[in-house]
Design a protein around this motif. Structure first.
Motif, PDB file in Angstrom:
ATOM      1  N   ILE A 111       0.807  -1.069   0.016  1.00 61.20           N
ATOM      2  CA  ILE A 111       0.009   0.087   0.127  1.00 61.20           C
ATOM      3  C   ILE A 111       0.649   1.079   0.084  1.00 61.20           C
ATOM      4  N   ILE A 112       0.682   2.151  -0.962  1.00 61.13           N
ATOM      5  CA  ILE A 112       1.642   3.236  -1.018  1.00 61.13           C
ATOM      6  C   ILE A 112       0.611   4.522  -1.091  1.00 61.13           C
ATOM      7  N   ALA A 113       0.881   5.289   0.056  1.00 59.87           N
ATOM      8  CA  ALA A 113      -0.071   6.603   0.321  1.00 59.87           C
ATOM      9  C   ALA A 113       0.909   7.673   0.337  1.00 59.87           C
ATOM     10  N   LEU A 114       0.308   8.649  -0.609  1.00 61.79           N
ATOM     11  CA  LEU A 114       0.967  10.037  -0.785  1.00 61.79           C
ATOM     12  C   LEU A 114       0.233  11.160  -0.327  1.00 61.79           C
ATOM     13  N   ASP A 115       0.304  11.544   0.684  1.00 62.01           N
ATOM     14  CA  ASP A 115      -0.510  12.440   1.292  1.00 62.01           C
ATOM     15  C   ASP A 115       0.143  14.133   1.151  1.00 62.01           C
TER      16      ASP A 115
ATOM     17  N   MET B 297       3.299  -1.233   3.830  1.00 64.04           N
ATOM     18  CA  MET B 297       2.863   0.243   3.632  1.00 64.04           C
ATOM     19  C   MET B 297       4.024   1.063   3.647  1.00 64.04           C
ATOM     20  N   VAL B 298       3.912   2.058   2.724  1.00 63.69           N
ATOM     21  CA  VAL B 298       5.046   3.078   2.296  1.00 63.69           C
ATOM     22  C   VAL B 298       4.169   4.584   2.256  1.00 63.69           C
ATOM     23  N   GLN B 299       4.397   5.323   2.911  1.00 61.99           N
ATOM     24  CA  GLN B 299       3.885   6.658   3.091  1.00 61.99           C
ATOM     25  C   GLN B 299       4.562   7.737   3.171  1.00 61.99           C
TER      26      GLN B 299
ATOM     27  N   ILE C 242       0.348  -7.335  -5.252  1.00 68.63           N
ATOM     28  CA  ILE C 242      -0.748  -6.478  -5.362  1.00 68.63           C
ATOM     29  C   ILE C 242      -0.469  -5.208  -4.877  1.00 68.63           C
ATOM     30  N   ILE C 243      -0.543  -4.056  -5.941  1.00 67.70           N
ATOM     31  CA  ILE C 243       0.051  -2.613  -5.378  1.00 67.70           C
ATOM     32  C   ILE C 243      -1.261  -1.677  -5.285  1.00 67.70           C
ATOM     33  N   VAL C 244      -1.205  -0.944  -4.148  1.00 63.22           N
ATOM     34  CA  VAL C 244      -2.384   0.073  -4.134  1.00 63.22           C
ATOM     35  C   VAL C 244      -1.893   1.366  -4.017  1.00 63.22           C
TER      36      VAL C 244
ATOM     37  N   PRO D  64      -7.566  10.044  -4.883  1.00 69.23           N
ATOM     38  CA  PRO D  64      -7.056   9.170  -5.618  1.00 69.23           C
ATOM     39  C   PRO D  64      -7.095   7.593  -5.206  1.00 69.23           C
ATOM     40  N   PHE D  65      -7.424   6.638  -5.698  1.00 71.18           N
ATOM     41  CA  PHE D  65      -7.587   5.139  -5.161  1.00 71.18           C
ATOM     42  C   PHE D  65      -7.451   4.349  -6.416  1.00 71.18           C
TER      43      PHE D  65
END
Length: 471
Positions: free
Chosen positions: A37-41, A194-196, A312-314, A343-344
């Motif tokens: 899971i990659i989250a860019l905030d 998870m990477v954020q 699986i990459i989110v 974005p999702f």
């Protein structure tokens, strides 16, 4: 084939798997998918071409979208990171997991540290219980595990490795840490990661020096962003844009003071000047280039190591940012769509890409990943989850339902919102005795408040919002 050959073939398979270097994890042989899971905030959806942006600000993310399932109508449960991220990991709304702030007031009005209840199951705990290796590499602030003395907030639960800086930081270092962990880890089991990062956050913009750049370097980069945005026509300032770098520094200083006040929850008494607004908008768009390169490099790393075909990459953002929409420069203080429409996208090897237009929420990610990864049922997580398996991965129909959001940002306010499948949206602010009603189909920018004009629809949504708040 003779039965006597089976043991020999099994030995051959084991030897072959051992000979495959780190590049092939053997998890593929077991049929178990890795998950990242990659989250860019806080990245707004409208900065990506998949969501209508006319300028290719993020070539790697935009290319990834073309090979993924893109959820065009994804809603975050909150407009700032702490509650939204905990909702992502628990499939619960903020008022249900109760991690709405770093602290809360108890029944006697005393300030207490917030900690996730032990009765609530998190997504990494579910994966770890099914023999996944788990790791998280985060951009700081609410993810810093020692932020609350001796306990942490609960984000680290279920992770074998959990790394986070203290201050808000970008995603470059978390990606480097993730690559190092994968390179050092034995390839005997699948992983959940998870990477954020906070590259798009206004405070990262202000505190660039904390990331290692000098003040002069940062001013130079600001200037370059400004010129680049002008050349690309990303901004069109309504003034004669011929000032010097010295003038640009003065504009940056004035903007910094006002943004600091906004992020601390204080109203900006002085409106941004046209120059400050232009700098804010262009720097926000310009900030996307670096994390986009880091994202592309990380995908290249996974491919080089033979992991891409079994992972699986989110990609998502927990929430968006104001960038002067509705006159706001930050997030957390409101629930307009620039903050909660996110974005999702999900990339599953071997599955066709496509666009899904049905309204979904970030709470749906947990049940979807458990289905895609083929994990055994976790009764605690299944019982608590308010999410559903997303299309096109669900085995049953996915009827559209209303999405909800809430924010109690830094204990300064308490707002809730309902977003219906028919395009209506109500925002309720009980502390200010204010309600706003919008028809998103006719008014996607939420500029025409219809609360006084359509009392019947407002009353209907008020009741719906009230019933949801009791669940």
């Amino acid at each position: 084939m003779k039965e006597g050959n089976l043991p020999f073939l099994a030995v051959c398979a084991a030897v072959l798997c051992a000979l495959l270097a780190f590049g092939n994890t053997c998890a593929a042989a077991e049929g178990r998918m890795n998950v990242v899971i990659i989250a860019l905030d806080p990245l707004r959806a409208d900065r990506l071409t998949a969501y209508g942006c006319k300028t290719d600000l993020a070539p790697n993310i935009n290319a990834f979208a073309k090979s993924s399932v893109v959820y065009k109508n994804a809603v975050s449960p909150s407009s700032w990171t702490l509650p939204a991220a905990m909702s992502l990991l628990t499939s619960l709304y903020p008022h249900q997991h109760k991690m709405e702030n770093l602290t809360y007031l108890d029944e006697k009005g005393r300030n207490r540290h917030s900690v996730l209840s032990k009765n609530i199951r998190t997504l990494p705990e579910v994966f770890k219980a099914d023999n996944y290796r788990t790791a998280a590499f985060m951009g700081g602030a609410p993810f810093f595990p020692e932020y609350i003395p001796s306990s942490g907030l609960g984000f680290a639960r279920g992770f074998d490795v959990f790394k986070s800086g203290f201050r808000l930081g970008g995603i470059h270092k978390p990606f480097v840490q993730a690559e190092q962990w994968l390179a050092d880890s034995p390839p005997k089991a699948p992983f959940f990661m998870m990477v954020q990062g906070f590259d798009m956050h206004d405070m990262v913009f202000i505190r660039r020096k904390a990331a290692g750049g000098s003040s002069q370097d940062w001013e130079e980069s600001l200037w370059e962003w400004l010129l680049s945005a002008l050349r690309q026509k990303a901004i069109a300032p309504p003034f004669n844009f011929t000032f010097s770098k010295y003038a640009a520094k003065n504009i940056y200083t004035g903007l910094m003071v006002k943004m600091e006040a906004s992020q601390n929850g204080n109203p900006v008494n002085q409106p941004l000047t046209r120059e400050e607004e232009a700098l804010l908008k262009s720097s926000y768009d310009g900030r996307l280039a670096e994390p986009d390169r880091d994202f592309g490099d990380f995908l290249g790393f996974l491919k080089k190591k033979g992991l891409a075909e079994n992972t699986i990459i989110v990609f998502l953002s927990h929430h968006g940012n104001g960038v002067m929409s509705h006159g706001q420069v930050g997030h957390g203080l409101n629930l307009y769509d620039e903050l909660i429409h996110v974005p999702f996208m999900i990339n599953v090897p071997g599955r066709n890409p496509g666009d899904e237009y049905v309204q979904v929420t970030l709470l749906d990610l947990g049940p979807t990943l458990l289905r895609l990864a083929g994990l055994k049922d976790d009764p605690v997580f299944s019982a608590q989850s308010k999410g559903r398996v997303l299309p096109p991965f669900s085995k049953t129909p996915y009827p559209c339902v209303s999405a909800y959001a809430e924010t109690g940002y830094r204990l300064l306010l308490h707002k809730t919102a309902v977003r219906t499948c028919s395009g209506w949206k109500l925002i309720n602010d009980p502390l200010e005795s204010r309600k706003e009603l919008y028809n998103l189909n006719a008014d996607p920018g939420e500029l025409n408040d219809l609360f006084e004009k359509d009392k019947a629809k407002a009353y209907e949504l008020e009741n719906e919002l009230f019933e949801w708040s009791l669940k």
